[in-house]
Structures are given as structure tokens and as C-alpha cells.
Design an enzyme around this catalytic site. Structure first.
Site, PDB file in Angstrom:
ATOM      1  N   TYR A   1      75.283  46.144  98.681  1.00  0.00           N
ATOM      2  CA  TYR A   1      75.663  46.884  97.481  1.00  0.00           C
ATOM      3  C   TYR A   1      76.564  48.041  97.883  1.00  0.00           C
ATOM      4  O   TYR A   1      76.660  48.403  99.071  1.00  0.00           O
ATOM      5  CB  TYR A   1      74.434  47.419  96.733  1.00  0.00           C
ATOM      6  CG  TYR A   1      73.731  48.575  97.414  1.00  0.00           C
ATOM      7  CD1 TYR A   1      73.930  49.885  96.996  1.00  0.00           C
ATOM      8  CD2 TYR A   1      72.853  48.354  98.485  1.00  0.00           C
ATOM      9  CE1 TYR A   1      73.294  50.944  97.622  1.00  0.00           C
ATOM     10  CE2 TYR A   1      72.211  49.411  99.113  1.00  0.00           C
ATOM     11  CZ  TYR A   1      72.431  50.706  98.683  1.00  0.00           C
ATOM     12  OH  TYR A   1      71.800  51.745  99.303  1.00  0.00           O
TER      13      TYR A   1
ATOM     14  N   ASP B   1      63.690  59.463  96.506  1.00  0.00           N
ATOM     15  CA  ASP B   1      64.568  58.314  96.733  1.00  0.00           C
ATOM     16  C   ASP B   1      65.921  58.544  96.062  1.00  0.00           C
ATOM     17  O   ASP B   1      66.617  57.601  95.702  1.00  0.00           O
ATOM     18  CB  ASP B   1      63.946  56.995  96.256  1.00  0.00           C
ATOM     19  CG  ASP B   1      64.696  55.773  96.793  1.00  0.00           C
ATOM     20  OD1 ASP B   1      65.260  55.861  97.890  1.00  0.00           O
ATOM     21  OD2 ASP B   1      64.732  54.736  96.100  1.00  0.00           O
TER      22      ASP B   1
ATOM     23  N   TYR C   1      59.987  49.886 106.070  1.00  0.00           N
ATOM     24  CA  TYR C   1      60.046  49.440 104.679  1.00  0.00           C
ATOM     25  C   TYR C   1      59.770  47.947 104.694  1.00  0.00           C
ATOM     26  O   TYR C   1      60.572  47.154 105.177  1.00  0.00           O
ATOM     27  CB  TYR C   1      61.406  49.740 104.074  1.00  0.00           C
ATOM     28  CG  TYR C   1      61.521  49.483 102.582  1.00  0.00           C
ATOM     29  CD1 TYR C   1      60.406  49.487 101.747  1.00  0.00           C
ATOM     30  CD2 TYR C   1      62.757  49.239 101.995  1.00  0.00           C
ATOM     31  CE1 TYR C   1      60.517  49.264 100.393  1.00  0.00           C
ATOM     32  CE2 TYR C   1      62.885  49.028 100.629  1.00  0.00           C
ATOM     33  CZ  TYR C   1      61.765  49.036  99.832  1.00  0.00           C
ATOM     34  OH  TYR C   1      61.870  48.810  98.482  1.00  0.00           O
TER      35      TYR C   1
END
Length: 329
Positions: free
Chosen positions: A71, A273, A182
């Protein structure tokens, strides 16, 4: 020959391809990220409070993206991050290296430089090509850990995940750093014994990958609670929108947060975040198309902490004491 997907998996998890900044095809600079604090903070934030999970995305003409990214975010500068800090009444921040830069930590390090040592620390992504001298320079710049992003890398096989973790551990052995992971809950559960024996702290992103709709009894969450309860792991109660789509208050996230805090309030840290990058792979959206951030009201989400942790003394530990210990403020 390594396929593009194989390369993406490896690089997103550990940055193993070692592509340079100049390797990324760049377009025009993306529009700047809009302010995300629409609700004023409604409680007394303690001095020294820290946002433990943010990113910076400066001008890509100066800090190019990695060509293998999934992205492309809008611009979100260190100045924008400082404005967020002020709006949330926070004094400290942790900048985490995002996947869009691969193993080139230049943008993250520049963000640390701009915000200064009194306010900022960082978490890097490294690869086999990262030298000990580079790690020394990262330490001096404020890096206090490395991130292994198994989730974005698409790694769900425990054996493969263990290999990636072992490679990362070998590179930072002997350094006063932590390992930020993660990953999905089933993967954490499969690696529980190995993670509990690490010679350094392990930190799980974003509620350790738990999904609010599945509740506290979802498979793998008990393993996370065990690691937290024993003091072997920290969890970031960050990115509530990644655990639930029930904006703006994410009510089903509350039981997860409370369970983690109850397990061991000395092993919980909080984060926004910010700037809420949308890393989803969507049909019709190319990796080079600018992906609008997920809309989040950071003020409202910070206010949720008074529900998750009603006692001011517990919030002091989550916002101040635990980050100071973990990130060496």
C-alpha cells in the site's frame, strides 16, 4: 527463482531483501494526513505519558517507499505527529518502522531526530544485510527494538515463523532491545514456549492480533494472557480499529483490554497506531495508489482508556511507567 509473493513475505516480515531506497518507483507526493483528534481528551493524562505505536511517512521524494510494498500511505510528518502529541496531552512517542519502507529505516530515524531524544524512541525493521555498525547507529538514534511483522508478511506456518524469529534474535543478541511481533493468535500460541524463553522482552502489536467479535475465549488468547501474566510479554492495546469495526467506541474491544490489564498491568502499553494506515489489499487498488487512512478519532479512543482502566494508578503504569521501562526513556 523467488516469486514476488515470496519476496514480499520475507521482506515484510524481516526486511530480508535489502532493497535500497532508490529501488522504489515514486510518484508525486501524497496529500498530508488530516488531524485525527476530533474529541477532546476528558481525563488527566499523567506527565510522561507515551503513545507506543505510531509511524511517520514524510515526503516520498526525500524518503522513497519500497517497491514491494502492498500500500502507499499519505504523507504524515514528524510535525504532524508532534501536533497529535500535543492534542492528546502526551509527552513521549514511539515511532515504529512501517512495512512500506522495507528495511530502509531512514524515514523512521529522521522522525526520531526531529522529535528529539527526550520525546521519541523507535522500533526498526532489519534484514540479513544490516550490519552491526548500523545497529550501533540505530541505538544512538533512539531505536530500542526490532519489529518482525509476520502478519503483513503472510507468515502463518509456525516453523517458518520460528526461522524468521531466530534470524532476528541472532542479529540483536546482546543488545538491550526488545522483539516486537505482529502475528495472529494461533501463531503466537504455537510459538508460546519459544517466546516465553526469549532472553529479551517480546512485545505483541495491536491486542496481540485478537479479534473483538470472538471474545476473550478465542483460540490463542489464553496463551497471550499466560505470557503477559508471567511477565514474559508485553501487549500494546493499540489499533482498536484493527480488532473491531464498531467505531467509534469499539465496545467489544473492552473485554480484551480489561483481560490483558488484569493479567498484568505492568506489561501493558497503549498506542494510537497513528496515522492509521490502511494496509489492506483491495481489488482495484494498486500498491502505488494512495490509500486513505482508516478514519479514527484519536481523542475518543484515548478516552476509552478510562473505561478499560478506571484507576488512575493503573493508567499511570500503562501510559508512563511501562513505556519508560520498555523503551528506556
Amino acid at each position: 527463482m523467488m516469486t514476488r509473493r515470496q519476496g514480499l513475505i520475507t521482506a515484510a516480515a524481516l526486511g530480508a531483501t535489502g532493497l535500497s531506497r532508490g529501488a522504489a518507483a515514486q510518484g508525486a507526493a501524497a496529500p498530508a494526513t488530516a488531524p485525527t483528534v476530533r474529541t477532546p481528551v476528558n481525563f488527566q493524562v499523567p506527565p510522561g505519558a507515551c503513545d507506543c505505536h505510531t509511524h511517520v511517512f514524510p515526503d516520498p521524494q526525500k524518503f522513497p517507499f519500497w517497491s514491494g510494498r502492498v500500500y502507499t500511505p499519505p504523507i504524515a510528518t514528524a510535525d504532524d505527529l508532534l501536533n497529535l502529541q500535543r492534542a492528546l496531552h502526551l509527552d513521549r512517542v514511539v515511532i515504529v518502522q512501517p512495512s512500506v519502507y522495507g528495511t530502509d529505516n531512514a524515514a523512521t530515524l529522521d522522525g526520531l531526530r526531529q522529535l528529539g531524544a527526550r520525546r521519541a524512541r523507535g522500533v526498526a525493521v532489519i534484514g540479513p544485510q544490516t550490519t552491526a555498525q548500523e545497529l550501533d547507529r540505530m541505538q544512538q538514534a533512539g531505536i530500542r527494538g526490532i519489529r518482525v511483522n509476520l502478519e503483513t508478511g503472510g507468515i502463518t506456518d509456525p516453523a517458518r515463523a520460528a526461522q524468521v524469529l531466530e534470524a532476528a534474535l541472532a542479529q540483536i543478541q546482546g543488545r538491550p532491545w526488545h522483539l516486537q511481533v505482529y502475528a495472529r493468535l494461533p501463531l503466537i500460541e504455537a510459538l508460546q514456549d519459544r517466546l516465553s524463553g526469549l532472553p529479551m522482552p517480546v512485545v505483541f502489536d495491536h491486542f496481540a492480533g485478537a479479534q473483538a467479535s470472538a471474545g476473550v475465549d478465542q483460540p490463542g488468547f489464553a496463551a497471550v494472557l499466560t505470557l503477559v501474566r508471567s511477565g514474559r510479554a508485553y501487549v500494546k492495546i493499540s489499533g482498536a480499529y484493527r480488532a473491531s469495526e464498531e467505531a467509534p467506541d469499539y465496545p467489544k474491544v473492552a473485554p480484551l483490554a480489561r483481560a490483558l490489564i488484569e493479567a498484568n498491568p505492568d506489561r501493558i502499553v497503549w498506542g494510537t497506531d497513528w496515522p492509521h494506515p490502511d494496509s489492506a489489499v483491495l481489488a482495484g487498488r494498486a500498491a502505488t495508489d494512495i490509500a486513505a487512512p482508516v478514519p479514527v478519532d484519536d481523542g475518543r479512543v484515548l478516552n476509552l482508556l478510562t473505561d478499560w482502566a478506571p484507576e488512575a494508578a493503573v493508567r499511570q503504569r500503562i501510559l508512563v511507567d511501562n513505556p519508560a521501562r520498555l523503551y528506556d526513556f
